[in-house]
Design a protein around this motif. Structure first.
Motif, PDB file in Angstrom:
ATOM      1  N   TYR A  97     -20.025  -0.597   5.884  1.00 26.81           N
ATOM      2  CA  TYR A  97     -21.063  -0.256   4.910  1.00 26.81           C
ATOM      3  C   TYR A  97     -21.497   1.180   5.154  1.00 26.81           C
ATOM      4  CZ  TYR A  97     -21.158  -5.193   3.861  1.00 26.81           C
ATOM      5  OH  TYR A  97     -20.798  -6.456   3.465  1.00 26.81           O
ATOM      6  N   PRO A  98     -21.645   1.956   4.080  1.00 26.96           N
ATOM      7  CA  PRO A  98     -22.009   3.366   4.263  1.00 26.96           C
ATOM      8  C   PRO A  98     -23.458   3.567   4.710  1.00 26.96           C
ATOM      9  CG  PRO A  98     -21.914   2.836   1.929  1.00 26.96           C
ATOM     10  CD  PRO A  98     -21.418   1.629   2.679  1.00 26.96           C
ATOM     11  N   ASP A  99     -24.332   2.625   4.345  1.00 27.89           N
ATOM     12  CA  ASP A  99     -25.741   2.758   4.725  1.00 27.89           C
ATOM     13  C   ASP A  99     -26.413   1.392   4.666  1.00 27.89           C
ATOM     14  OD1 ASP A  99     -26.474   2.253   1.981  1.00 27.89           O
ATOM     15  OD2 ASP A  99     -26.201   4.384   1.542  1.00 27.89           O
ATOM     16  N   LEU A 100     -27.656   1.355   5.137  1.00 21.80           N
ATOM     17  CA  LEU A 100     -28.395   0.092   5.190  1.00 21.80           C
ATOM     18  C   LEU A 100     -28.610  -0.493   3.806  1.00 21.80           C
ATOM     19  CD1 LEU A 100     -29.819  -1.971   6.984  1.00 21.80           C
ATOM     20  CD2 LEU A 100     -31.889  -0.590   6.785  1.00 21.80           C
ATOM     21  N   GLY A 101     -28.881   0.344   2.828  1.00 21.70           N
ATOM     22  CA  GLY A 101     -29.078  -0.151   1.462  1.00 21.70           C
ATOM     23  C   GLY A 101     -27.861  -0.898   0.947  1.00 21.70           C
ATOM     24  N   ALA A 130     -25.250  -6.060  -0.271  1.00 23.49           N
ATOM     25  CA  ALA A 130     -24.161  -7.012  -0.065  1.00 23.49           C
ATOM     26  C   ALA A 130     -24.698  -8.363   0.415  1.00 23.49           C
ATOM     27  CB  ALA A 130     -23.156  -6.457   0.940  1.00 23.49           C
ATOM     28  N   CYS A 131     -25.733  -8.325   1.262  1.00 21.44           N
ATOM     29  CA  CYS A 131     -26.370  -9.569   1.719  1.00 21.44           C
ATOM     30  C   CYS A 131     -26.943 -10.341   0.529  1.00 21.44           C
ATOM     31  CB  CYS A 131     -27.478  -9.256   2.718  1.00 21.44           C
ATOM     32  SG  CYS A 131     -26.894  -8.683   4.321  1.00 21.44           S
ATOM     33  N   ASP A 132     -27.633  -9.632  -0.354  1.00 21.25           N
ATOM     34  CA  ASP A 132     -28.189 -10.274  -1.544  1.00 21.25           C
ATOM     35  C   ASP A 132     -27.089 -10.864  -2.418  1.00 21.25           C
ATOM     36  OD1 ASP A 132     -30.930 -10.099  -1.245  1.00 21.25           O
ATOM     37  OD2 ASP A 132     -31.122  -8.243  -2.388  1.00 21.25           O
ATOM     38  N   GLU A 133     -26.073 -10.068  -2.690  1.00 26.69           N
ATOM     39  CA  GLU A 133     -24.993 -10.525  -3.573  1.00 26.69           C
ATOM     40  C   GLU A 133     -24.333 -11.782  -3.019  1.00 26.69           C
ATOM     41  OE1 GLU A 133     -20.680  -9.038  -5.206  1.00 26.69           O
ATOM     42  OE2 GLU A 133     -22.191  -7.511  -4.779  1.00 26.69           O
ATOM     43  N   ALA A 134     -24.039 -11.780  -1.735  1.00 28.57           N
ATOM     44  CA  ALA A 134     -23.409 -12.948  -1.122  1.00 28.57           C
ATOM     45  C   ALA A 134     -24.337 -14.160  -1.160  1.00 28.57           C
ATOM     46  CB  ALA A 134     -22.991 -12.640   0.313  1.00 28.57           C
ATOM     47  N   ALA A 135     -25.636 -13.946  -0.992  1.00 29.24           N
ATOM     48  CA  ALA A 135     -26.594 -15.060  -1.023  1.00 29.24           C
ATOM     49  C   ALA A 135     -26.749 -15.626  -2.428  1.00 29.24           C
ATOM     50  CB  ALA A 135     -27.938 -14.610  -0.471  1.00 29.24           C
ATOM     51  N   ALA A 161     -21.939 -15.321   5.733  1.00 27.32           N
ATOM     52  CA  ALA A 161     -21.623 -14.449   6.866  1.00 27.32           C
ATOM     53  C   ALA A 161     -20.220 -13.869   6.731  1.00 27.32           C
ATOM     54  CB  ALA A 161     -21.759 -15.221   8.176  1.00 27.32           C
ATOM     55  N   GLU A 162     -19.275 -14.682   6.300  1.00 27.72           N
ATOM     56  CA  GLU A 162     -17.906 -14.211   6.140  1.00 27.72           C
ATOM     57  C   GLU A 162     -17.819 -13.139   5.054  1.00 27.72           C
ATOM     58  OE1 GLU A 162     -13.783 -16.186   4.642  1.00 27.72           O
ATOM     59  OE2 GLU A 162     -14.891 -17.263   6.196  1.00 27.72           O
ATOM     60  N   ARG A 163     -18.473 -13.369   3.942  1.00 29.09           N
ATOM     61  CA  ARG A 163     -18.416 -12.384   2.846  1.00 29.09           C
ATOM     62  C   ARG A 163     -19.032 -11.056   3.265  1.00 29.09           C
ATOM     63  NH1 ARG A 163     -20.352 -13.964  -2.796  1.00 29.09           N
ATOM     64  NH2 ARG A 163     -19.576 -11.871  -3.124  1.00 29.09           N
ATOM     65  N   ALA A 208     -34.828 -19.835  -2.339  1.00 28.43           N
ATOM     66  CA  ALA A 208     -33.622 -19.028  -2.148  1.00 28.43           C
ATOM     67  C   ALA A 208     -33.981 -17.550  -1.992  1.00 28.43           C
ATOM     68  CB  ALA A 208     -32.666 -19.221  -3.328  1.00 28.43           C
ATOM     69  N   GLU A 209     -34.955 -17.067  -2.758  1.00 27.01           N
ATOM     70  CA  GLU A 209     -35.399 -15.684  -2.631  1.00 27.01           C
ATOM     71  C   GLU A 209     -36.019 -15.435  -1.255  1.00 27.01           C
ATOM     72  OE1 GLU A 209     -36.153 -11.726  -3.227  1.00 27.01           O
ATOM     73  OE2 GLU A 209     -34.851 -13.051  -4.384  1.00 27.01           O
ATOM     74  N   GLU A 210     -36.834 -16.366  -0.788  1.00 26.33           N
ATOM     75  CA  GLU A 210     -37.428 -16.225   0.543  1.00 26.33           C
ATOM     76  C   GLU A 210     -36.352 -16.249   1.624  1.00 26.33           C
ATOM     77  OE1 GLU A 210     -40.871 -15.657   1.490  1.00 26.33           O
ATOM     78  OE2 GLU A 210     -40.551 -15.020  -0.574  1.00 26.33           O
ATOM     79  N   LEU A 211     -35.352 -17.084   1.452  1.00 22.56           N
ATOM     80  CA  LEU A 211     -34.252 -17.158   2.414  1.00 22.56           C
ATOM     81  C   LEU A 211     -33.506 -15.826   2.466  1.00 22.56           C
ATOM     82  CD1 LEU A 211     -32.983 -19.224   4.328  1.00 22.56           C
ATOM     83  CD2 LEU A 211     -31.449 -19.872   2.481  1.00 22.56           C
ATOM     84  N   ARG A 212     -33.270 -15.223   1.308  1.00 29.84           N
ATOM     85  CA  ARG A 212     -32.611 -13.904   1.267  1.00 29.84           C
ATOM     86  C   ARG A 212     -33.464 -12.862   1.982  1.00 29.84           C
ATOM     87  NH1 ARG A 212     -31.104 -16.020  -3.641  1.00 29.84           N
ATOM     88  NH2 ARG A 212     -32.869 -15.199  -4.779  1.00 29.84           N
TER      89      ARG A 212
END
Length: 174
Positions: free
Chosen positions: A61-65, A70-75, A52-54, A158-162
């Protein structure tokens, strides 16, 4: 994006792709929220303070993508211990109320077997599925994934969690 398929293993049935279009409210309110509020929103999506912090700290963020990337990268950067804590915080997937009692009994037994084997609850993303499809998806997923070895299953969980976290975030932004 399709789920990871490992040699000789069936992961889970594929789900429809998540929409990459901007939510109706846009990203403006999320990008402008105070850091503490943004982290609180993100923690409802995935139970990891570092994740959450990252994600919050890299706003705007410029857009949803870009946000979902960023959510994926942090996860992907979660340590095994952080991943274990995030998985432990997840509940079982909710199924429609009209699912017959035998299905609940069978699922309870399957969940118990899964947890005994892997040490955490069964995680599966049901975004975009109807109630009747959800039951089939959960049953197919748990049956196939019980055959995995612990490391294979850790990758799939982990993939399902992401996927869950991104779906929850998109839902929150809408």
């Amino acid at each position: 994006m399709t789920p990871t398929h490992l040699p000789g293993r069936v992961a889970i049935p594929a789900l429809p792709e998540q929409s990459r279009t901007a939510p109706p409210g846009g990203l403006g309110p999320f990008n402008a929220a105070p850091p503490r509020e943004a982290r609180a929103i993100l923690l409802t999506c995935l139970h990891s303070a570092r994740w959450a912090e990252r994600v919050a700290d890299h706003r705007p963020y410029p857009d949803l993508g870009a946000l979902l990337a960023a959510c994926d990268e942090a996860a992907y950067d979660l340590t095994p211990a952080e991943l274990a804590r995030a998985l432990a915080a997840e509940g079982l997937p909710s199924l429609p109320e009209d699912v017959y009692a035998a299905a609940h009994t069978a699922l309870s037994a399957a969940y118990a077997a899964y947890e005994a084997k892997f040490g955490h609850g069964f995680i599966i993303c049901l975004d975009g599925l109807s109630g009747t499809e959800s039951l089939d998806h959960v049953l197919a997923g748990i049956r196939s994934r019980l055959a995995n070895d612990p490391e294979e299953e850790r990758v799939l969980a982990a993939e399902e969690l992401r996927r869950l976290a991104k779906g929850r975030l998109v839902g929150h932004l809408a």
